[in-house]
Design an enzyme around this catalytic site. Structure first.
Site, PDB file in Angstrom:
ATOM      1  CB  CYS A   7      -8.136  69.769  11.593  1.00 34.24           C
ATOM      2  SG  CYS A   7      -9.175  68.394  12.143  1.00 34.24           S
ATOM      3  CG  ASP A  30      -9.749  79.941  24.538  1.00 29.07           C
ATOM      4  OD1 ASP A  30     -10.525  78.969  24.479  1.00 29.07           O
ATOM      5  OD2 ASP A  30     -10.018  81.063  24.034  1.00 29.07           O
ATOM      6  N   GLY A  92     -22.954  75.965  23.978  1.00 28.77           N
ATOM      7  CA  GLY A  92     -21.986  76.983  23.576  1.00 28.77           C
ATOM      8  C   GLY A  92     -20.790  76.466  22.807  1.00 28.77           C
ATOM      9  CG  HIS A  97     -11.150  69.212  16.481  1.00 27.38           C
ATOM     10  ND1 HIS A  97     -10.401  68.865  15.361  1.00 27.38           N
ATOM     11  CD2 HIS A  97     -10.537  68.617  17.533  1.00 27.38           C
ATOM     12  CE1 HIS A  97      -9.391  68.097  15.726  1.00 27.38           C
ATOM     13  NE2 HIS A  97      -9.451  67.929  17.043  1.00 27.38           N
ATOM     14  CG  HIS A  99     -12.649  72.225  22.224  1.00 27.66           C
ATOM     15  ND1 HIS A  99     -13.503  72.069  21.161  1.00 27.66           N
ATOM     16  CD2 HIS A  99     -13.148  73.239  22.965  1.00 27.66           C
ATOM     17  CE1 HIS A  99     -14.474  72.971  21.246  1.00 27.66           C
ATOM     18  NE2 HIS A  99     -14.289  73.686  22.338  1.00 27.66           N
ATOM     19  CG  HIS A 101     -12.852  75.012  27.348  1.00 28.38           C
ATOM     20  ND1 HIS A 101     -12.669  76.243  26.761  1.00 28.38           N
ATOM     21  CD2 HIS A 101     -13.811  74.391  26.602  1.00 28.38           C
ATOM     22  CE1 HIS A 101     -13.484  76.376  25.724  1.00 28.38           C
ATOM     23  NE2 HIS A 101     -14.196  75.266  25.604  1.00 28.38           N
TER      24      HIS A 101
HETATM   25  P1  AMP Z   1     -16.123  76.192  22.570  1.00 25.27           P
HETATM   26  O1  AMP Z   1     -16.906  77.470  22.585  1.00 25.27           O
HETATM   27  O2  AMP Z   1     -16.351  75.313  23.750  1.00 25.27           O
HETATM   28  O3  AMP Z   1     -16.321  75.465  21.240  1.00 25.27           O
HETATM   29  O4  AMP Z   1     -14.607  76.616  22.663  1.00 25.27           O
HETATM   30  C1  AMP Z   1     -13.876  77.052  21.576  1.00 25.27           C
HETATM   31  C2  AMP Z   1     -12.763  77.892  22.114  1.00 25.27           C
HETATM   32  O5  AMP Z   1     -11.819  78.070  21.073  1.00 25.27           O
HETATM   33  C3  AMP Z   1     -13.179  79.305  22.565  1.00 25.27           C
HETATM   34  O6  AMP Z   1     -12.881  79.455  23.950  1.00 25.27           O
HETATM   35  C4  AMP Z   1     -12.345  80.220  21.687  1.00 25.27           C
HETATM   36  O7  AMP Z   1     -11.883  81.369  22.361  1.00 25.27           O
HETATM   37  C5  AMP Z   1     -11.218  79.322  21.259  1.00 25.27           C
HETATM   38  N1  AMP Z   1     -10.565  79.657  20.000  1.00 25.27           N
HETATM   39  C6  AMP Z   1     -11.171  80.001  18.841  1.00 25.27           C
HETATM   40  N2  AMP Z   1     -10.245  80.225  17.884  1.00 25.27           N
HETATM   41  C7  AMP Z   1      -9.029  80.016  18.458  1.00 25.27           C
HETATM   42  C8  AMP Z   1      -7.692  80.085  18.009  1.00 25.27           C
HETATM   43  N3  AMP Z   1      -7.383  80.410  16.741  1.00 25.27           N
HETATM   44  N4  AMP Z   1      -6.688  79.811  18.876  1.00 25.27           N
HETATM   45  C9  AMP Z   1      -6.979  79.494  20.155  1.00 25.27           C
HETATM   46  N5  AMP Z   1      -8.217  79.390  20.652  1.00 25.27           N
HETATM   47  C10 AMP Z   1      -9.249  79.650  19.820  1.00 25.27           C
END
Ligand code: AMP
Length: 113
Positions: A7, A30, A92, A97, A99, A101
């Site tokens: 957010c 990412d 994982g 929030h 998302h 990938h």
């Molecule tokens: P998940 O593990 O499926 O919840 O994916 C979360 C993703 O967010 C991971 O691949 C992280 O590398 C990525 N992530 C965490 N913090 C940030 C950030 N500040 N900017 C961009 N990506 C992020």
């Protein structure tokens, strides 16, 4: 949600490397890429995960699905990429929030770990 990382990224309170934005969603790179192309697409509305998508959110999720191919094309991976959404700790999910990938730019093995 003020304590939600994504957010705060959506509102630009936390900087990110954006690649696409419209009224419904925001896409950014990412921070810890798992592939040469690794983009996250998030709804601007806070939804915890796919498990928390209501019928009223169906248009939001559908919209995100509809823009993903254009994002993939703009990243140069049209026709060869993967879309993943992790749901819950066993899968994982680290950011609560919703998302998606977008992963591409290399051969992707199956099944995932
Ligand atoms: P998940 O593990 O499926 O919840 O994916 C979360 C993703 O967010 C991971 O691949 C992280 O590398 C990525 N992530 C965490 N913090 C940030 C950030 N500040 N900017 C961009 N990506 C992020």
């Amino acid at each position: 949600m003020s304590d939600c990382l994504f957010c705060r990224i959506v509102t630009k309170e936390i900087p990110s490397s954006g690649v696409y934005e419209d009224d419904v969603c925001y896409a950014f790179r990412d921070i810890n890429p798992a592939a040469p192309v690794h983009v996250l697409v998030v709804p601007k509305k806070h939804i915890g995960s796919l498990d928390e998508v209501s019928k009223a959110d169906a248009a939001v999720v559908g919209h995100i699905m509809s823009v993903i191919p254009a994002i993939a094309a703009s990243e140069g991976v049209a026709g060869g990429y993967r879309v993943v959404s992790n749901i819950g700790p066993r899968a994982g999910q680290s950011v609560k929030h919703l998302h998606f990938h977008i992963l591409g730019g290399r051969d992707l093995s199956w099944p995932p770990g």
